[in-house]
Design a protein around this motif. Sequence first.
Motif, PDB file in Angstrom:
ATOM      1  N   LYS A   9      -2.457 -84.816  37.605  1.00  0.00           N
ATOM      2  CA  LYS A   9      -3.270 -86.022  37.709  1.00  0.00           C
ATOM      3  C   LYS A   9      -4.611 -85.761  37.014  1.00  0.00           C
ATOM      4  N   ILE A  10      -5.044 -86.722  36.223  1.00  0.00           N
ATOM      5  CA  ILE A  10      -6.243 -86.573  35.397  1.00  0.00           C
ATOM      6  C   ILE A  10      -7.282 -87.612  35.806  1.00  0.00           C
ATOM      7  N   LEU A  11      -8.472 -87.144  36.123  1.00  0.00           N
ATOM      8  CA  LEU A  11      -9.603 -88.031  36.348  1.00  0.00           C
ATOM      9  C   LEU A  11     -10.183 -88.381  34.984  1.00  0.00           C
ATOM     10  N   SER A  12     -10.107 -89.649  34.610  1.00  0.00           N
ATOM     11  CA  SER A  12     -10.575 -90.104  33.303  1.00  0.00           C
ATOM     12  C   SER A  12     -11.836 -90.939  33.498  1.00  0.00           C
ATOM     13  N   ILE A  13     -12.931 -90.511  32.857  1.00  0.00           N
ATOM     14  CA  ILE A  13     -14.246 -91.129  33.053  1.00  0.00           C
ATOM     15  C   ILE A  13     -14.773 -91.645  31.721  1.00  0.00           C
ATOM     16  N   ASP A  14     -15.276 -92.872  31.730  1.00  0.00           N
ATOM     17  CA  ASP A  14     -15.895 -93.461  30.551  1.00  0.00           C
ATOM     18  C   ASP A  14     -17.355 -93.726  30.879  1.00  0.00           C
ATOM     19  N   ILE A  15     -18.258 -92.986  30.234  1.00  0.00           N
ATOM     20  CA  ILE A  15     -19.697 -93.154  30.459  1.00  0.00           C
ATOM     21  C   ILE A  15     -20.242 -94.157  29.448  1.00  0.00           C
ATOM     22  N   GLY A  16     -20.857 -95.207  29.950  1.00  0.00           N
ATOM     23  CA  GLY A  16     -21.436 -96.221  29.078  1.00  0.00           C
ATOM     24  C   GLY A  16     -22.915 -96.394  29.327  1.00  0.00           C
ATOM     25  N   GLY A  17     -23.557 -97.188  28.486  1.00  0.00           N
ATOM     26  CA  GLY A  17     -24.976 -97.415  28.633  1.00  0.00           C
ATOM     27  C   GLY A  17     -25.332 -98.226  29.866  1.00  0.00           C
ATOM     28  N   SER A  18     -24.376 -99.060  30.346  1.00  0.00           N
ATOM     29  CA  SER A  18     -24.643 -99.889  31.524  1.00  0.00           C
ATOM     30  C   SER A  18     -23.821 -99.482  32.743  1.00  0.00           C
ATOM     31  N   HIS A  19     -22.609 -98.975  32.522  1.00  0.00           N
ATOM     32  CA  HIS A  19     -21.750 -98.594  33.646  1.00  0.00           C
ATOM     33  C   HIS A  19     -20.991 -97.293  33.362  1.00  0.00           C
ATOM     34  N   ILE A  38     -19.502 -97.890  38.443  1.00  0.00           N
ATOM     35  CA  ILE A  38     -20.800 -97.820  39.088  1.00  0.00           C
ATOM     36  C   ILE A  38     -21.849 -97.975  37.989  1.00  0.00           C
ATOM     37  N   ALA A  39     -23.013 -98.497  38.326  1.00  0.00           N
ATOM     38  CA  ALA A  39     -24.067 -98.678  37.327  1.00  0.00           C
ATOM     39  C   ALA A  39     -24.539 -97.327  36.795  1.00  0.00           C
ATOM     40  N   THR A  40     -24.778 -97.262  35.486  1.00  0.00           N
ATOM     41  CA  THR A  40     -25.358 -96.055  34.891  1.00  0.00           C
ATOM     42  C   THR A  40     -26.765 -95.874  35.448  1.00  0.00           C
ATOM     43  N   PRO A  41     -27.085 -94.683  35.937  1.00  0.00           N
ATOM     44  CA  PRO A  41     -28.403 -94.493  36.567  1.00  0.00           C
ATOM     45  C   PRO A  41     -29.546 -94.598  35.564  1.00  0.00           C
ATOM     46  N   ALA A  42     -30.704 -94.932  36.076  1.00  0.00           N
ATOM     47  CA  ALA A  42     -31.922 -94.956  35.252  1.00  0.00           C
ATOM     48  C   ALA A  42     -33.013 -94.177  35.986  1.00  0.00           C
ATOM     49  N   PRO A  43     -33.574 -93.142  35.355  1.00  0.00           N
ATOM     50  CA  PRO A  43     -33.223 -92.658  34.010  1.00  0.00           C
ATOM     51  C   PRO A  43     -31.853 -91.991  34.005  1.00  0.00           C
ATOM     52  N   THR A  81     -26.239 -85.806  20.592  1.00  0.00           N
ATOM     53  CA  THR A  81     -27.066 -87.018  20.582  1.00  0.00           C
ATOM     54  C   THR A  81     -26.578 -87.974  21.664  1.00  0.00           C
ATOM     55  N   ALA A  82     -27.519 -88.772  22.177  1.00  0.00           N
ATOM     56  CA  ALA A  82     -27.186 -89.798  23.174  1.00  0.00           C
ATOM     57  C   ALA A  82     -28.142 -90.969  22.974  1.00  0.00           C
ATOM     58  N   PRO A  83     -28.001 -91.686  21.866  1.00  0.00           N
ATOM     59  CA  PRO A  83     -28.999 -92.685  21.471  1.00  0.00           C
ATOM     60  C   PRO A  83     -29.209 -93.809  22.480  1.00  0.00           C
ATOM     61  N   ASN A  84     -28.184 -94.148  23.249  1.00  0.00           N
ATOM     62  CA  ASN A  84     -28.328 -95.240  24.205  1.00  0.00           C
ATOM     63  C   ASN A  84     -28.579 -94.760  25.635  1.00  0.00           C
ATOM     64  N   LEU A  85     -28.742 -93.457  25.790  1.00  0.00           N
ATOM     65  CA  LEU A  85     -29.078 -92.898  27.101  1.00  0.00           C
ATOM     66  C   LEU A  85     -30.421 -92.188  27.076  1.00  0.00           C
ATOM     67  N   ASN A  86     -30.732 -91.549  25.972  1.00  0.00           N
ATOM     68  CA  ASN A  86     -31.978 -90.807  25.726  1.00  0.00           C
ATOM     69  C   ASN A  86     -31.624 -89.413  25.226  1.00  0.00           C
ATOM     70  N   THR A  87     -31.636 -89.267  23.926  1.00  0.00           N
ATOM     71  CA  THR A  87     -31.258 -87.995  23.309  1.00  0.00           C
ATOM     72  C   THR A  87     -32.139 -86.845  23.787  1.00  0.00           C
ATOM     73  N   LYS A  88     -33.416 -87.109  24.044  1.00  0.00           N
ATOM     74  CA  LYS A  88     -34.301 -86.035  24.515  1.00  0.00           C
ATOM     75  C   LYS A  88     -33.789 -85.418  25.818  1.00  0.00           C
ATOM     76  N   LEU A  89     -33.194 -86.241  26.679  1.00  0.00           N
ATOM     77  CA  LEU A  89     -32.671 -85.747  27.949  1.00  0.00           C
ATOM     78  C   LEU A  89     -31.346 -85.000  27.775  1.00  0.00           C
ATOM     79  N   TRP A  90     -30.620 -85.308  26.701  1.00  0.00           N
ATOM     80  CA  TRP A  90     -29.239 -84.842  26.578  1.00  0.00           C
ATOM     81  C   TRP A  90     -28.993 -83.799  25.497  1.00  0.00           C
ATOM     82  N   ALA A  91     -29.889 -83.639  24.567  1.00  0.00           N
ATOM     83  CA  ALA A  91     -29.636 -82.754  23.417  1.00  0.00           C
ATOM     84  C   ALA A  91     -29.273 -81.347  23.869  1.00  0.00           C
ATOM     85  N   ASP A  92     -28.103 -80.887  23.404  1.00  0.00           N
ATOM     86  CA  ASP A  92     -27.577 -79.538  23.665  1.00  0.00           C
ATOM     87  C   ASP A  92     -27.204 -79.292  25.128  1.00  0.00           C
ATOM     88  N   VAL A  93     -26.970 -80.361  25.882  1.00  0.00           N
ATOM     89  CA  VAL A  93     -26.476 -80.219  27.255  1.00  0.00           C
ATOM     90  C   VAL A  93     -24.971 -79.988  27.218  1.00  0.00           C
TER      91      VAL A  93
END
Length: 251
Positions: A9-19, A38-43, A81-93
């Motif tokens: 069984k595979i947990l399949s997750i789609d991360i979007g800018g809003s959900h 679920i809503a994408t958290p901010a930040p 890169t994560a242009p719609n989430l904030n690349t500064k938070l995500w770069a090289d994570v």
Amino acid sequence: MKTTPSQVKILSIDIGGSHIKATILNIKGELKMEYDKIATPAPASPDNMISAIKTLIKKFPAYDKVSVGFPGYVKNGVVKTAPNLNTKLWADVDLAKKLTEALGKPTQVVNDADMQGLGVVAGKGLEMVITLGTGFGTALLMDGHLLPHFELSHLPIKEGKDYDDYIGERALEKEGKEKWNKRMKKVFEILKTVFNYDTLYIGGGNSDLLTFKLDKNMKIVTNADGIKGGARLWLDDNESKTKRAVATPTE
């Protein structure tokens, strides 16, 4: 008792800018439950994102592996890169590693359009997948094999604007549906000329807003179809359409 491949069984997750959307699949890509969101958290920081995912799947059935589609450039499970989430938070994570540690299961992370592509294509010829959501996602596959990912959304289309600026969510809200559809017609003509694809698949929440007639080799697909691509990431070497780095839990 050891789990056989057919029982995985595979947990399949789609991360979007809003959900963030998720479901459980079997190895054939068949849904074992309706997908939830679920809503994408901010930040949208990595820690906040992982916390939201854990909240979303708290009552999900058991699973053996995890597949994640992420809205940005991902290399070997590491976000670049994560242009719609904030690349500064995500770069090289190393999101694959972080989720493996958080969920305790082997995890693969790929670009969200790439994962959707694996879920919807027929595996015949050059197939292109685009997603119309917060941003503009793209994937290319040849005979079902995922080709290297290009961030086409950041190519300039007119002075001072890239594709994200031109047809993304903010442009739709600012310009309205009529003007956005005129822009989409222009974009489709460019894609047809540049890629000469055999089939173009159109996904993402804003695909429902297209009002003009599509060519016969253009098809609208759903998020539910796209999330099934999470299963294809875990096919064995003889069946696999793609090879990705896999993060596994440490003992």
